[in-house]
Design an enzyme around this catalytic site. Sequence first.
Site, PDB file in Angstrom:
ATOM      1  CE1 TYR A 220      -3.341   2.945   0.427  1.00 39.11           C
ATOM      2  CE2 TYR A 220      -1.978   3.454   2.493  1.00 39.11           C
ATOM      3  CZ  TYR A 220      -2.811   3.859   1.438  1.00 39.11           C
ATOM      4  OH  TYR A 220      -3.335   5.126   1.313  1.00 39.11           O
ATOM      5  CB  CYS A 272     -12.479  16.691   6.580  1.00 37.16           C
ATOM      6  SG  CYS A 272     -12.689  15.870   8.045  1.00 37.16           S
ATOM      7  CG  ASP A 289      -1.394  14.529   0.958  1.00 34.37           C
ATOM      8  OD1 ASP A 289      -2.285  14.649   1.833  1.00 34.37           O
ATOM      9  OD2 ASP A 289      -0.577  13.479   1.000  1.00 34.37           O
ATOM     10  CB  ALA A 385     -10.211   2.118  -4.135  1.00 34.81           C
TER      11      ALA A 385
HETATM   12  C1  SPV Z   1      -3.972  10.198   3.580  1.00 40.42           C
HETATM   13  O1  SPV Z   1      -4.643   9.357   3.845  1.00 40.42           O
HETATM   14  O2  SPV Z   1      -3.737  11.322   4.206  1.00 40.42           O
HETATM   15  C2  SPV Z   1      -3.093  10.136   2.233  1.00 40.42           C
HETATM   16  C3  SPV Z   1      -2.585   8.768   1.862  1.00 40.42           C
HETATM   17  O3  SPV Z   1      -2.767  11.308   1.760  1.00 40.42           O
HETATM   18  S1  SPV Z   1      -1.634   8.053   2.473  1.00 40.42           S
HETATM   19  O4  SPV Z   1      -0.591   8.003   1.406  1.00 40.42           O
HETATM   20  O5  SPV Z   1      -2.062   6.704   3.016  1.00 40.42           O
HETATM   21  O6  SPV Z   1      -1.092   9.013   3.592  1.00 40.42           O
HETATM   22 MN    MN Z   2      -2.780  12.888   3.082  1.00 44.12          MN
END
Ligand code: SPV
Ligand code: MN
Length: 620
Positions: A220, A272, A289, A385
């Site tokens: 993942y 959110c 992000d 997903a």
């Molecule tokens: C998050 O869940 O905040 C994401 C995906 O950006 S992860 O790479 O799982 O953190």
């Molecule tokens: Mn994130």
Amino acid sequence: MKSSNISNRPIFPPSETKKIEFIENQDLQKFISHYIDLMEPSSVFLVTDSDEDYEFIRRKSLEYGEEKLLKKTSHTYHFDNYLDQARDKENTKVLTEKREKLPFINTMERTAGINEIESLMKGIMKGRTMLIGFFSLGPKNSPLSLKAVQITDSYYVMHSEMILYRSDYEYFIRNPETNFLKFIHSQGEVDSRKTTKNIKGRRVFFDLEGNASLSVNTQYAGNTVGLKKLAFRLTIKKALEEGWLSEHMFLMGVNGKGNRVTYFTGAFPSACGKTSTCMVPSERIVGDDLVFIKEKDGIARAINLEYGVFGIIDGVNEEDDGTIWDVLYGNDETIFSNVLINNGEPYWNGMGVSIPETGENHSAVWKKGNKDSEGKDIPASHKNARFTVKLSSFSGLDKAALDSKEGVPVEGIIFGGRDSDTWPPVCESLDWNHGVINKGASIESETTAASIGKTGVRTFNAMSIMEFLSVDLGKYLENYLKFGVKLKKKPLIFAVNYFLKENGAFLNEKVDKAVWLKWMEERVHGEGEATLTPIGYIPKYEDLRPLFKTVLQKEYTKDQYDAQFRIRTSKLIEKDLRIREVYRGLTTTPKQVLTELDKEIARLKELQQSHGEDVSPFTL
Ligand code: SPV
Ligand code: MN
């Protein structure tokens, strides 16, 4: 001195020997040597910045079977193991010298941690090719960016990384002394679907001392793609030590009057509204992000660390998420992970069209009604997903801001939560400290019935960073407060809440956020009036009404405004008390935190006495 003794090893094919010999970084040589000795790959492949290497990784991922082609040949799909669909909190640990206790963080003594994970990694790449990628975390040649090296045996992981980040092998050649973040990953043994088999052996460890993250027996992306959430733990610590901010935030430009563009960052817990806010069609997306924010000449400047989006696909539909929809139905390179595949097409829950009742998904061959080993219904696609695409696929991309070496000036910071009965839809904090403490450090997110079986369970999630925190929360906040002192022009701090309810029904529509963005943009420029309340400034009806007209062609009524912007004094006091309790329990909480919360509680009590429980904004 071309000092590459590792290139003499028989596992280096001649093509790769040349590539490694160009890099004279001793630290890199040692790093690679160590993991070749430990993981014993049968071959090594170095990913340079060339199109050939990009194509090689993509092709190998298909040949090996970690990805498969969809009907549209620029689209591929990938599955993670049924039990490997998300970040693994329990087996994610921050390694510290003396098993130093850090509140909210799962820590482990460093040597024991390294021994544990390295014993799982011993000989794990036998018969496989070790892939080594060189990246820039942030724009190339930017003083704000960091460099990173990823070691992995997963073509899918490397492919994802190449979509999401900037390959920067060249930099390592030109700068032999470069410090870099280190990411070491192995997916471990895989099954016939090429998903990780040994889930029990899954570990994700952070060696802050060694500037490294190690992960094993997982695929993942949140556990494996180093530059994403693994780097984040390392950069949060670096930011704290050096006095800047490494944040879980989007970066976007909001179009204002004339040709004015005002840049905002925004932190929201997952589900959110973070992605949909930075992708509001009328505005400019820079990133969704991760950002670095640094001070230069008294101005806060931000870069997006990424070059692509690893986004949640669940619930993405044409009406609400037109921007994403257009990308997913376009022709650009896309990896769909853990969706339903039927006849070469991807499907996911909540896409707004009917989904086939059979196909292949994260549980293998799937039929509607199939249950897992715990007797739970297996959904067509997993809730987590994802789609992986480059930002260049988005029509609203602000390319100049994405590539800006100096970063863009941040004029507003938005904190979002999910609260049915506290925060109004938008509110401007009184000042930097009030914003950092009473907005950012006070974020809570309510769980939904679907995930926990009980609604309204609020989860504390300061700055939406709690799952990634690698330092003491009190010290992290102290750094945030101090950062504001350095700024000549402090960004305004706002809080938004898209989930306010009355009698069980949402008070706002999804699209309303486009209006709040315009209001915040005006406030940054000192325009628009605002009403002072105990929790900060809220918009005036007279300013929102024309905005709803021009932005959404909607008639905004006084009743709607009144219901949305009421000051719910008791609920707000309860919230402040909950947050106060969290910070009171920490030994390192900066004293301003409790003071700022106490002051707000006092202001709310005063309002309650003069105006009652539930205060109409028209009476303020
Ligand atoms: C998050 O869940 O905040 C994401 C995906 O950006 S992860 O790479 O799982 O953190
Ligand atoms: Mn994130």
